[in-house]
Design an enzyme around this catalytic site. Structure first.
Site, PDB file in Angstrom:
ATOM      1  N   PHE A 105       0.853  -1.188   0.000  1.00 18.59           N
ATOM      2  CA  PHE A 105       0.000   0.000   0.000  1.00 18.59           C
ATOM      3  C   PHE A 105       0.881   1.228   0.000  1.00 18.59           C
ATOM      4  CE2 PHE A 105      -4.529   1.105   1.222  1.00 18.59           C
ATOM      5  CZ  PHE A 105      -5.100   0.193   0.368  1.00 18.59           C
ATOM      6  N   GLN A 162      -8.090  14.509   4.275  1.00 21.31           N
ATOM      7  CA  GLN A 162      -7.507  13.693   3.207  1.00 21.31           C
ATOM      8  C   GLN A 162      -8.480  13.533   2.046  1.00 21.31           C
ATOM      9  OE1 GLN A 162      -6.651   9.234   3.622  1.00 21.31           O
ATOM     10  NE2 GLN A 162      -4.617  10.111   3.433  1.00 21.31           N
ATOM     11  N   HIS A 216      -8.927  11.343  -0.957  1.00 20.50           N
ATOM     12  CA  HIS A 216      -8.435  10.086  -1.537  1.00 20.50           C
ATOM     13  C   HIS A 216      -8.307  10.300  -3.030  1.00 20.50           C
ATOM     14  CE1 HIS A 216      -8.245   5.890  -2.694  1.00 20.50           C
ATOM     15  NE2 HIS A 216      -8.113   5.544  -1.429  1.00 20.50           N
ATOM     16  N   LEU A 267     -15.663   5.411  -3.247  1.00 22.21           N
ATOM     17  CA  LEU A 267     -14.255   5.047  -3.199  1.00 22.21           C
ATOM     18  C   LEU A 267     -13.856   3.942  -4.180  1.00 22.21           C
ATOM     19  CD1 LEU A 267     -11.739   5.727  -1.533  1.00 22.21           C
ATOM     20  CD2 LEU A 267     -12.286   3.784  -0.089  1.00 22.21           C
ATOM     21  N   GLU A 314      -7.308   1.819  -3.026  1.00 20.87           N
ATOM     22  CA  GLU A 314      -5.891   1.900  -3.347  1.00 20.87           C
ATOM     23  C   GLU A 314      -5.362   0.515  -3.725  1.00 20.87           C
ATOM     24  OE1 GLU A 314      -4.008   4.491  -0.572  1.00 20.87           O
ATOM     25  OE2 GLU A 314      -2.076   3.525  -0.793  1.00 20.87           O
ATOM     26  N   ARG A 327      -1.143   9.429  -0.463  1.00 20.47           N
ATOM     27  CA  ARG A 327      -2.412   9.839  -1.059  1.00 20.47           C
ATOM     28  C   ARG A 327      -2.457  11.329  -1.402  1.00 20.47           C
ATOM     29  NH1 ARG A 327      -6.576   6.265   2.681  1.00 20.47           N
ATOM     30  NH2 ARG A 327      -6.191   4.328   1.537  1.00 20.47           N
ATOM     31  N   HIS A 365     -12.192  11.974   1.971  1.00 21.81           N
ATOM     32  CA  HIS A 365     -12.164  10.605   2.458  1.00 21.81           C
ATOM     33  C   HIS A 365     -12.002  10.506   3.965  1.00 21.81           C
ATOM     34  CE1 HIS A 365     -11.591   6.351   2.226  1.00 21.81           C
ATOM     35  NE2 HIS A 365     -10.349   6.378   2.646  1.00 21.81           N
ATOM     36  N   ARG A 384      -2.603  10.666   6.424  1.00 19.14           N
ATOM     37  CA  ARG A 384      -2.675   9.285   6.885  1.00 19.14           C
ATOM     38  C   ARG A 384      -2.275   8.335   5.763  1.00 19.14           C
ATOM     39  NH1 ARG A 384      -6.398   5.234   6.314  1.00 19.14           N
ATOM     40  NH2 ARG A 384      -8.007   6.562   5.423  1.00 19.14           N
TER      41      ARG A 384
END
Lengths: 607, 246
Positions: free
Chosen positions: A122, A235, A237, A251, A254, A310, A381, A416
């Site tokens: 990730f 954040q 995304h 969403l 990722e 991100r 997000h 994050r």
């Protein structure tokens, strides 16, 4: 006539039944405390179910070079060093035990060849670190906690909304709430309250968040006297759906990029190779071949630039779109179908690894991701900011008021990393539950002030009284206006002038919110619910705007067009928000907590 | 833009009636979008449950043109918009208000099912080893989003109201996930036979048909459970042996 209010007593009241709330409730009840768990929806529907990719924990099952120190360093780097280092340490150290515990409670993670929990790559994580179940890890987590929790003797109050935290002599003594089904009022008496209400995504128009994410916990804590922190860090995304319009913002995990998916502009260019930040250059692939082998588990390869953090990926996408190189519906292309050039049975492989993505695009967009590229763009997000808490106990500065998960600040700093949220929920949910129960045991029960409750009843019913009055506003319309404004003026690229307009706009919206009227009666009335949530949304929107306006630099998720560079002057403190004596928001600079020598050493070693 | 009419069930305990709402429909819209639009335009008190709007939470279950569906995953282009689209609450559960039903019975049923009980850990560090092929079938069951559409369509609940004697397809899937979990050592076969009413299911497969997660409820969960119950309680050879050995 006095409205009837039901009184319910608990030792610990947990508000919110997502990952953090459930984990807190389980922990508190395991100590013998009488625990109440309140949630706005049915149990098991919380936004945690939407988490797709996985939970980060340095189990080292796939790459044994991984350990808590690497995870700590990755989290701090991802957060641009505004994180609370102690929280980052606890998180990195305790996440593996929390994941294994889920397995003991019945979770069924994907497996490695030797039968252990499989881990995937990730963004921002040096090694494959995310324990996962296909692309529905959040569902697995919430169901496991739910099915374990229902046998723990926790009293679950479903479809119930907390309106206000009640205090007596500076300490928490309960909460005032109403049940959504019938509209009846309740007072929960409890010396300790854990806020685990998640985020604030509904303050924006394009969001991956469900209706529940109205910043309730942050606003409740703020009104109760707690401090909010890091609210400028929202954040976005990088990959949400953009087409058709009705699904905009939903969403796209990722995990698509973790499995080899690539981002391209309309000219077919893999634009992520064009802008790799300096501090990630040494760990990022500089050619397509290397990037691909990384996603296929080659330990000697570096990650493809699609797996940068991100905030960075989202900004690169915005840049392409603004430069006119976007896809037809205002996004860019995310392509996983190309892996058919490399893998036999690619369509089956994709369906196995990304089943809900396959399903989601097939059903909602009529698009087969195994043969065509998706169109994606940034979506609101997650909020890194939230209630400022003690890193060990998760207690805010209000005695008896705790917060965990997305509603708390500290772990993630300015940005994050994907996968650090689910592990955050478990690690700090457990801590909050443990310390809340401990705190509750040491307290004597406090009486609830009846006249305060009567006043809250009156205030909560006010929107009904405005029905039919001149200039009455519709709650849905005011909410939509707020979302439009925040999206436009305090979104992914921010400027001083626009945010000043937002501050003015919020004043107008506050006035409009005071005129919102509600038709019908109290039984399951969404108009009423939306009206009552407006104040919370306005509070968090204002906190975000004030902090974002103050921070004159670009760092992590916060990007200022007028201050596009990161600045050392802004690297030594977080921004705090509290309620001033005059009821206005008061901004302060909170010095960063000191790092231990070990923290410094790890960061120096891993840089 | 085109307009379409939605015939939505309104009301509560005091009676239900269909009310027509006409609204504009655009590209890619799903039924839940239309309901939200109606809510914002003309019926702010229209009660509806929803959360994720992406088919992952299982909140927005209803009957669209008579079929149990998730409203967020039902596209308007798949419906005939020349006629009013009917949206009704699930029928297997009592209505609270409009499209919202009282599904609390499901939560009570789940509490009764014996919880997961793992064998002793396989490794000294307290972890277990399981191979992917062994968890595949359990993972299918664990995809369940608890939308309760399978409960809604099942005639044992919907038409015969056997809520006291029959736990319904959702909880057979739940029990199957526990019984087939490689680590679980609990025994639920006696309960399945006696209190859970497994025998009431006559495998019409309606539940499988409506499952938005495409779980093969009947073939992969219910039938294997029936086989296990039959093996345990109705195997003549086993009955004879147990008679002889006492």
């Amino acid at each position: 006539m006095k409205t009837e209010v039901q009184i319910i007593e608990h030792d610990v009241l947990v508000i919110g039944a997502g990952g953090a709330g459930l984990r807190a409730a389980i922990e508190a009840s395991a100590t013998g405390a009488r625990v109440g768990l309140v949630c706005k929806s049915l149990l098991g529907k919380a936004h945690t179910v939407m988490a797709e990719g996985g939970m980060a924990a340095s189990l080292g099952n796939v790459d044994d070079r991984d350990n808590w120190r690497v995870h700590f360093a990755d989290t701090m780097r991802g957060g641009q060093y505004l994180n609370n280092p102690l929280m980052a340490e606890f998180h990195a150290k305790e996440a593996p035990a929390r994941v294994n515990e889920l397995e003991a409670w019945g979770a069924v993670f994907d497996r490695t060849k030797d039968g252990r929990i499989l881990q995937r790559n990730f963004g921002g994580h040096r090694y494959p670190r995310l324990a996962h179940v296909g692309d529905r890890t959040g569902l697995e987590m919430i169901r496991t906690l739910q099915d374990h929790g229902i046998h723990q003797g926790i009293d679950v109050h479903m479809e119930c909304t907390v309106v206000e935290i009640l205090k007596e002599g500076g300490r928490v003594c309960g909460a005032f709430a109403y049940d959504r089904e019938r509209g009846r009022f309740r007072v929960f008496k409890a010396p300790a309250i854990v806020i685990a209400t998640g985020g604030i995504g509904r303050a924006f128009k394009i969001t991956s968040n469900s209706w529940e994410y109205t910043g309730d916990g942050q606003a409740l804590a703020y009104r109760a006297g707690a401090e909010l922190m890091d609210m400028e860090f929202v954040q976005f995304h990088p990959t949400g759906m953009v087409w058709p319009p009705s699904v905009r913002g939903i969403l796209v995990t990722e995990g698509v990029r973790g499995e080899g998916g690539v981002l391209r502009n309309k000219d077919g260019r893999r634009f992520m190779f064009d802008d790799i930040p300096e501090n990630y250059k040494s760990s990022t692939a500089d050619n397509e071949e290397e990037g691909w082998s990384y996603t296929q588990g080659d330990k000697n390869s570096r990650r493809p630039p699609e797996l940068l953090t991100r905030d960075h990926v989202a900004r690169c996408i915005v840049r392409e779109i603004k430069a006119g190189r976007g896809s037809p519906h205002g996004g860019v292309f995310l392509d996983i179908s190309w892996i058919k050039e490399r893998l036999k049975n690619a369509p089956e492989h994709i369906k196995k690894k990304l089943p809900s993505m396959y399903h989601q695009f097939k059903q909602l967009a009529g698009l087969d991701i195994t043969t065509e590229p998706m169109e994606v763009g940034p979506t609101t997000h997650y909020v890194m900011g939230g209630v400022r808490v003690d890193p060990t106990t998760q207690m805010s500065r209000v005695a008896g008021l705790f917060a965990a998960g997305e509603s708390a600040a500290g772990l993630h700093g300015a940005n994050r990393l994907g996968g650090n949220s689910l592990s955050d929920l478990l690690v700090f949910g457990k801590r909050a539950g443990e310390y809340a129960a401990k705190y509750a045991k040491e307290q004597k029960a406090l009486a609830v002030n009846e006249s305060q409750v009567e006043e809250l009843v009156r205030k909560t019913l006010e929107p009904f009284e405005r029905s039919g009055t001149a200039g009455a506003e519709n709650a849905f319309v005011v909410q939509a206006a707020l979302q439009e404004m925040m999206q436009e003026l305090v979104g992914i690229v921010r400027t001083d002038a626009e945010m000043r307009r937002a501050i003015e706009g919020l004043k107008v919206l506050r006035q409009r919110a005071k005129k919102v009227s509600v038709e019908g009666h109290r039984e399951f009335n969404p108009g009423w619910h939306t009206a009552l949530e407006l104040e919370n949304l306005l509070t968090v929107a204002e906190a975000v705007t004030i902090c974002a306006l103050e921070r004159q630099e670009s760092r992590g998720a916060h990007f200022r067009d007028d201050f596009p560079k990161k600045s050392d002057t802004w690297s030594t403190f977080n921004l705090g928000i509290e309620r001033g004596g005059d009821g206005e928001m008061k901004l302060s600079r909170v010095p960063l907590p000191p790092m231990t020598d070990e923290h410094k050493k790890i960061i120096a070693e891993m840089a | 833009m085109a307009k379409a009419t939605f015939r939505i069930t309104r009301g509560g305990k005091d009676g239900l009636k269909p009310v027509d709402y006409t609204t504009e429909v655009g590209e890619g819209m799903v039924v839940l979008d239309a309901v939200h639009q109606i809510q914002a335009e003309s019926a702010p008190d229209l009660a509806v449950r929803w959360n994720c709007k992406a088919g992952k939470c299982g909140s927005c279950s209803a009957e669209v043109n008579g079929m149990p569906k998730l409203m967020c995953m039902t596209r308007l282009t798949d419906l005939n918009l020349d006629e009013p689209v009917t949206i009704e609450p699930m029928r297997a559960f009592p209505v609270i208000r409009d499209l919202v039903t009282d599904v609390s019975w499901n939560f009570e049923v789940k509490k009764r099912i014996k919880k997961f009980k793992p064998r002793a850990p396989d490794a000294p560090d307290g972890t277990w080893r399981m191979s992917q092929v062994d968890v595949d079938r359990v993972q299918e069951f664990r995809k369940c989003i608890e939308c309760f559409l399978c409960q809604d369509v099942c005639h044992v609940l919907r038409d015969h109201h056997k809520h006291d004697e029959f736990i319904g397809p959702r909880f057979f899937v739940y029990t199957a996930a526990l019984e087939m979990h490689p680590l679980d050592v609990e025994d639920r076969l006696g309960d399945l036979r006696k209190t859970d009413g497994l025998g009431y299911c006559n495998i019409t497969k309606c539940c499988t048909k409506v499952c938005p997660e495409n779980i093969t409820i009947t073939d992969n969960a219910i039938i294997p459970l029936k086989e296990r119950v039959v093996d345990r309680f109705f195997d003549p050879l086993r009955a004879l042996i147990s008679k002889v050995t006492g």
